[in-house]
Write a protein that holds these residues in place. Structure first.
Motif, PDB file in Angstrom:
ATOM      1  N   GLU A 116       9.015  -2.523 -21.453  1.00  0.00           N
ATOM      2  CA  GLU A 116       8.767  -2.546 -19.940  1.00  0.00           C
ATOM      3  C   GLU A 116       9.212  -1.277 -19.293  1.00  0.00           C
ATOM      4  O   GLU A 116      10.387  -1.008 -19.945  1.00  0.00           O
ATOM      5  CB  GLU A 116       9.226  -3.640 -19.280  1.00  0.00           C
ATOM      6  CG  GLU A 116       8.646  -5.127 -19.750  1.00  0.00           C
ATOM      7  CD  GLU A 116       9.042  -6.124 -18.937  1.00  0.00           C
ATOM      8  OE1 GLU A 116       8.488  -7.241 -19.077  1.00  0.00           O
ATOM      9  OE2 GLU A 116      10.177  -6.254 -18.520  1.00  0.00           O
ATOM     10  N   ASP A 117       8.566  -0.652 -18.268  1.00  0.00           N
ATOM     11  CA  ASP A 117       9.203   0.729 -17.840  1.00  0.00           C
ATOM     12  C   ASP A 117       9.137   0.433 -16.382  1.00  0.00           C
ATOM     13  O   ASP A 117       8.221   0.190 -15.743  1.00  0.00           O
ATOM     14  CB  ASP A 117       8.192   1.586 -18.044  1.00  0.00           C
ATOM     15  CG  ASP A 117       8.499   3.241 -17.678  1.00  0.00           C
ATOM     16  OD1 ASP A 117       9.713   3.002 -17.279  1.00  0.00           O
ATOM     17  OD2 ASP A 117       7.711   3.906 -18.072  1.00  0.00           O
ATOM     18  N   ILE A 118      10.425   0.336 -15.880  1.00  0.00           N
ATOM     19  CA  ILE A 118      10.487   0.045 -14.457  1.00  0.00           C
ATOM     20  C   ILE A 118      10.698   1.419 -13.619  1.00  0.00           C
ATOM     21  O   ILE A 118      10.581   2.469 -14.278  1.00  0.00           O
ATOM     22  CB  ILE A 118      11.895  -0.536 -14.093  1.00  0.00           C
ATOM     23  CG1 ILE A 118      13.094   0.383 -14.433  1.00  0.00           C
ATOM     24  CG2 ILE A 118      12.037  -1.995 -14.778  1.00  0.00           C
ATOM     25  CD1 ILE A 118      14.477  -0.164 -13.962  1.00  0.00           C
ATOM     26  N   LEU A 119      10.588   1.572 -12.368  1.00  0.00           N
ATOM     27  CA  LEU A 119      10.568   2.688 -11.639  1.00  0.00           C
ATOM     28  C   LEU A 119      12.226   2.798 -11.010  1.00  0.00           C
ATOM     29  O   LEU A 119      12.558   1.965 -10.434  1.00  0.00           O
ATOM     30  CB  LEU A 119       9.645   2.766 -10.391  1.00  0.00           C
ATOM     31  CG  LEU A 119       9.600   3.992  -9.582  1.00  0.00           C
ATOM     32  CD1 LEU A 119       9.447   5.266 -10.420  1.00  0.00           C
ATOM     33  CD2 LEU A 119       8.797   3.953  -8.421  1.00  0.00           C
ATOM     34  N   ASP A 120      12.547   3.681 -11.684  1.00  0.00           N
ATOM     35  CA  ASP A 120      14.328   3.958 -11.264  1.00  0.00           C
ATOM     36  C   ASP A 120      14.569   4.948 -10.204  1.00  0.00           C
ATOM     37  O   ASP A 120      13.919   5.869 -10.063  1.00  0.00           O
ATOM     38  CB  ASP A 120      14.796   4.464 -12.506  1.00  0.00           C
ATOM     39  CG  ASP A 120      16.431   4.372 -12.651  1.00  0.00           C
ATOM     40  OD1 ASP A 120      16.893   3.953 -11.348  1.00  0.00           O
ATOM     41  OD2 ASP A 120      17.015   4.534 -13.531  1.00  0.00           O
ATOM     42  N   SER A 126       9.771   9.523 -14.645  1.00  0.00           N
ATOM     43  CA  SER A 126       8.498  10.231 -14.723  1.00  0.00           C
ATOM     44  C   SER A 126       7.283   8.944 -14.971  1.00  0.00           C
ATOM     45  O   SER A 126       6.208   9.472 -15.202  1.00  0.00           O
ATOM     46  CB  SER A 126       8.514  11.142 -15.971  1.00  0.00           C
ATOM     47  OG  SER A 126       8.840  10.654 -17.147  1.00  0.00           O
ATOM     48  N   SER A 127       7.658   7.769 -15.178  1.00  0.00           N
ATOM     49  CA  SER A 127       6.600   6.758 -15.453  1.00  0.00           C
ATOM     50  C   SER A 127       7.045   5.459 -14.736  1.00  0.00           C
ATOM     51  O   SER A 127       8.228   5.132 -14.741  1.00  0.00           O
ATOM     52  CB  SER A 127       6.319   6.909 -16.826  1.00  0.00           C
ATOM     53  OG  SER A 127       7.363   6.458 -17.693  1.00  0.00           O
ATOM     54  N   GLY A 133      -1.985  -4.663 -12.205  1.00  0.00           N
ATOM     55  CA  GLY A 133      -3.164  -3.765 -12.089  1.00  0.00           C
ATOM     56  C   GLY A 133      -3.275  -3.066 -10.639  1.00  0.00           C
ATOM     57  O   GLY A 133      -2.829  -3.272  -9.748  1.00  0.00           O
ATOM     58  N   LEU A 134      -3.938  -2.084 -10.857  1.00  0.00           N
ATOM     59  CA  LEU A 134      -4.307  -1.165  -9.451  1.00  0.00           C
ATOM     60  C   LEU A 134      -5.105  -2.142  -8.691  1.00  0.00           C
ATOM     61  O   LEU A 134      -6.160  -2.943  -9.110  1.00  0.00           O
ATOM     62  CB  LEU A 134      -5.149   0.141  -9.844  1.00  0.00           C
ATOM     63  CG  LEU A 134      -4.187   0.912 -10.456  1.00  0.00           C
ATOM     64  CD1 LEU A 134      -4.995   2.310 -11.228  1.00  0.00           C
ATOM     65  CD2 LEU A 134      -2.970   1.562  -9.593  1.00  0.00           C
ATOM     66  N   GLY A 172      -3.607   3.951 -15.470  1.00  0.00           N
ATOM     67  CA  GLY A 172      -3.742   2.830 -16.336  1.00  0.00           C
ATOM     68  C   GLY A 172      -2.597   1.486 -15.966  1.00  0.00           C
ATOM     69  O   GLY A 172      -2.082   1.688 -14.923  1.00  0.00           O
ATOM     70  N   SER A 173      -2.337   0.896 -17.019  1.00  0.00           N
ATOM     71  CA  SER A 173      -1.330   0.014 -16.770  1.00  0.00           C
ATOM     72  C   SER A 173       0.209   0.550 -16.408  1.00  0.00           C
ATOM     73  O   SER A 173       1.000  -0.185 -15.953  1.00  0.00           O
ATOM     74  CB  SER A 173      -1.080  -1.232 -18.016  1.00  0.00           C
ATOM     75  OG  SER A 173      -1.080  -0.361 -19.199  1.00  0.00           O
ATOM     76  N   ARG A 174       0.230   1.761 -17.091  1.00  0.00           N
ATOM     77  CA  ARG A 174       1.436   2.427 -16.840  1.00  0.00           C
ATOM     78  C   ARG A 174       1.124   3.869 -16.194  1.00  0.00           C
ATOM     79  O   ARG A 174      -0.082   4.462 -16.705  1.00  0.00           O
ATOM     80  CB  ARG A 174       2.037   2.810 -18.107  1.00  0.00           C
ATOM     81  CG  ARG A 174       3.405   3.664 -17.943  1.00  0.00           C
ATOM     82  CD  ARG A 174       4.158   3.659 -19.181  1.00  0.00           C
ATOM     83  NE  ARG A 174       4.826   2.233 -19.565  1.00  0.00           N
ATOM     84  CZ  ARG A 174       5.475   1.836 -20.483  1.00  0.00           C
ATOM     85  NH1 ARG A 174       5.675   2.787 -21.646  1.00  0.00           N
ATOM     86  NH2 ARG A 174       5.754   0.635 -20.494  1.00  0.00           N
ATOM     87  N   ILE A 175       1.586   4.263 -15.104  1.00  0.00           N
ATOM     88  CA  ILE A 175       1.401   5.368 -14.273  1.00  0.00           C
ATOM     89  C   ILE A 175       2.519   6.604 -14.897  1.00  0.00           C
ATOM     90  O   ILE A 175       3.746   6.459 -15.209  1.00  0.00           O
ATOM     91  CB  ILE A 175       1.711   5.334 -12.808  1.00  0.00           C
ATOM     92  CG1 ILE A 175       0.816   4.224 -12.254  1.00  0.00           C
ATOM     93  CG2 ILE A 175       1.624   6.581 -12.077  1.00  0.00           C
ATOM     94  CD1 ILE A 175      -0.647   4.650 -12.345  1.00  0.00           C
TER      95      ILE A 175
END
Length: 281
Positions: A116-120, A126-127, A133-134, A172-175
């Motif tokens: 999982e990639d959170i927005l820090d 950078s992602s 979903g969008l 996509g599912s990851r920006i």
């Protein structure tokens, strides 16, 4: 006297049945009567025609103004929250449109921390993952992410300045962002982010009797008002043009008021439309 002999001057000839024709006075009277009848008939015929032409001209002006204002309202309803600004005495209205949006991942599941990639928001990032979903699926590379836009004029969280805006390279599912960025403030409503188009802001403006839509000129800290003929033509014969914006608050949305008047060949119409603009970032 024989019928073939000449008749005295001034007397009717029996050979031609006694007809001598019209006198000048009779001809003048006939012409006057015909002129009066023509004038009356012309008024009866032309007045309904003129009334129809005037009505058709007014209907055309109404249709032109309605089409322009309807388009403006439709676009304004999708404006980035708190991005509307007005200048030039109400002749220039600018906003940043949105094409997509969604929710960023703000916290990790301990069982899936590796994937999982959170927005820090504590450092440059950078992602991030898109949760759920969008919204429309229209975002594409070259567009930009905006998070928590609260002002169109202030120094912080202002997409015109760019401190809360960054271009996208992968959708996509990851920006994936074009550069690592530390956004100044997280969204306070469901971890929202907005996607704005690569074309940038849009300006509706009135100049030289025309209403136009202009975009593609880039972001500027101060609202530009020097456009004269650029962009798409929305309406001509503009005699009244007034655009106003009342910012919203926690209880209500912002309101844009659009007043447009058109005049042509002595006919004039004025329409007033309003658009509610979401102000919750």
């Amino acid at each position: 006297m024989s019928p073939y002999e000449s008749c005295p001057r001034g007397l009717p000839s029996p050979l031609f049945g006694g007809e001598l024709g019209f006198t000048l006075l009779e001809l003048v009277v006939v012409l006057v009567v015909l002129g009066i009848m023509a004038a009356l008939t012309t008024g009866i015929i032309l007045n309904p025609i003129r009334a129809y032409e005037d009505q058709a001209r007014r209907a055309q002006l109404v249709a032109e103004a309605d089409t322009a204002l309807t388009r403006m309202v439709r676009e304004l309803r999708h404006a980035l929250p708190n991005s509307v600004r007005v200048a030039g005495g109400g002749q220039y209205l600018e906003f940043i449109p949105t094409v997509d949006g969604g929710r960023y991942r703000a916290a990790q599941d301990p069982n899936n921390a590796a994937i999982e990639d959170i927005l820090d928001f504590t450092q440059s990032d950078s992602s991030f993952d898109v949760v759920g979903g969008l919204q429309t699926g229209q975002a594409q590379a070259g567009d930009a992410v905006v998070i928590y836009n609260t002002t169109a004029t202030g120094p912080v969280t202002n997409a015109y300045r760019g401190d809360n805006r960054e271009a996208i390279t992968t959708v996509g599912s990851r920006i994936q962002l074009a550069a690592a960025k530390r956004f100044p403030h997280p969204s306070l409503i469901a971890q929202r982010f907005e996607v704005v188009p690569s074309s940038g802001p849009v300006t509706f403006y009135c100049n030289n009797g025309q209403l136009r839509r202009h975009t593609g000129y880039g972001y500027a800290v101060n609202q530009p008002t020097g456009f004269t003929g650029e962009g798409s033509l929305l309406a001509e014969h503009v005699s009244v043009c007034q655009m106003d914006y009342v910012a919203g608050n926690q209880e209500r949305s912002g309101v844009v008021t659009l007043r447009l008047g058109l005049s042509d060949q002595g006919e004039s119409i004025t329409l007033l439309y309003q658009a509610h603009v979401i102000n919750a970032p």
